[in-house]
Design a protein around this motif. Sequence first.
Motif, mmCIF file in Angstrom:
data_model
loop_
_atom_site.group_PDB
_atom_site.id
_atom_site.type_symbol
_atom_site.label_atom_id
_atom_site.label_comp_id
_atom_site.label_asym_id
_atom_site.label_seq_id
_atom_site.Cartn_x
_atom_site.Cartn_y
_atom_site.Cartn_z
ATOM 1 N N ASN A 1 -42.811 20.447 15.735
ATOM 2 C CA ASN A 1 -44.228 20.653 16.042
ATOM 3 C C ASN A 1 -44.452 21.928 16.854
ATOM 4 O O ASN A 1 -45.374 22.695 16.574
ATOM 5 C CB ASN A 1 -44.811 19.454 16.784
ATOM 6 C CG ASN A 1 -45.090 18.298 15.868
ATOM 7 O OD1 ASN A 1 -45.429 18.482 14.717
ATOM 8 N ND2 ASN A 1 -44.930 17.101 16.384
ATOM 9 N N ASN A 2 -43.636 22.168 17.871
ATOM 10 C CA ASN A 2 -43.772 23.373 18.687
ATOM 11 C C ASN A 2 -43.521 24.627 17.864
ATOM 12 O O ASN A 2 -44.217 25.628 18.025
ATOM 13 C CB ASN A 2 -42.829 23.331 19.887
ATOM 14 C CG ASN A 2 -43.270 22.324 20.920
ATOM 15 O OD1 ASN A 2 -44.419 21.931 20.951
ATOM 16 N ND2 ASN A 2 -42.340 21.904 21.754
ATOM 17 N N THR B 1 -45.522 12.888 14.805
ATOM 18 C CA THR B 1 -44.917 13.116 16.113
ATOM 19 C C THR B 1 -43.539 12.480 16.182
ATOM 20 O O THR B 1 -42.662 12.996 16.848
ATOM 21 C CB THR B 1 -45.801 12.565 17.238
ATOM 22 O OG1 THR B 1 -46.052 11.194 16.972
ATOM 23 C CG2 THR B 1 -47.100 13.328 17.314
ATOM 24 N N SER B 2 -43.355 11.388 15.486
ATOM 25 C CA SER B 2 -42.038 10.759 15.413
ATOM 26 C C SER B 2 -42.046 9.731 14.288
ATOM 27 O O SER B 2 -43.090 9.351 13.790
ATOM 28 C CB SER B 2 -41.655 10.095 16.735
ATOM 29 O OG SER B 2 -42.499 9.006 16.970
ATOM 30 N N TRP C 1 -38.795 16.095 16.258
ATOM 31 C CA TRP C 1 -40.186 16.260 15.869
ATOM 32 C C TRP C 1 -40.955 17.087 16.881
ATOM 33 O O TRP C 1 -41.858 17.847 16.523
ATOM 34 C CB TRP C 1 -40.849 14.912 15.623
ATOM 35 C CG TRP C 1 -40.320 14.313 14.374
ATOM 36 C CD1 TRP C 1 -39.468 13.263 14.258
ATOM 37 C CD2 TRP C 1 -40.560 14.771 13.034
ATOM 38 N NE1 TRP C 1 -39.171 13.037 12.942
ATOM 39 C CE2 TRP C 1 -39.830 13.946 12.167
ATOM 40 C CE3 TRP C 1 -41.319 15.801 12.501
ATOM 41 C CZ2 TRP C 1 -39.837 14.122 10.789
ATOM 42 C CZ3 TRP C 1 -41.330 15.975 11.127
ATOM 43 C CH2 TRP C 1 -40.593 15.143 10.293
ATOM 44 N N LYS C 2 -40.596 16.979 18.161
ATOM 45 C CA LYS C 2 -41.227 17.814 19.172
ATOM 46 C C LYS C 2 -40.888 19.276 18.918
ATOM 47 O O LYS C 2 -41.758 20.149 18.989
ATOM 48 C CB LYS C 2 -40.757 17.383 20.565
ATOM 49 C CG LYS C 2 -41.425 18.107 21.691
ATOM 50 C CD LYS C 2 -40.955 17.570 23.027
ATOM 51 C CE LYS C 2 -41.613 18.319 24.169
ATOM 52 N NZ LYS C 2 -41.148 17.833 25.473
ATOM 53 N N PRO D 1 -37.270 11.763 18.392
ATOM 54 C CA PRO D 1 -38.490 12.366 18.947
ATOM 55 C C PRO D 1 -38.289 13.824 19.362
ATOM 56 O O PRO D 1 -39.202 14.631 19.246
ATOM 57 C CB PRO D 1 -38.814 11.501 20.162
ATOM 58 C CG PRO D 1 -38.089 10.223 19.948
ATOM 59 C CD PRO D 1 -36.885 10.559 19.129
#
Length: 95
Positions: free
Chosen positions: A40-41, A58-59, A36-37, A33
């Motif tokens: 995404n950021n 997201t994951s 992926w965070k 996770p």
Amino acid sequence: MLKVKVKLKDKKEFTVPLPYALLQAGGWVASSPMLWKFVNNTIIQKNVDQTAQSFIPTSIDRKAVRHLLREIKRYRGLTIVEVKEKDGTEVVVRL
């Protein structure tokens, strides 16, 4: 073991073996996770001006990745990809 075989047009050939343990470690990292965070950021920061956002999960479920790798082991010897270019370059990916 996943085997990637590359044959170049000048008759050079090499094989890259990828053991299942390495694939499991890669699956563990890909399903993180935190990864992926971060992805995404990073994409949100780069696309602040653009209205279109590309879909990024997201994951990924770690249990699903583990189950996928277990199923892959059952099909040893299966050719996944076999590509032959016009210039003589060949790539074969086999389980």
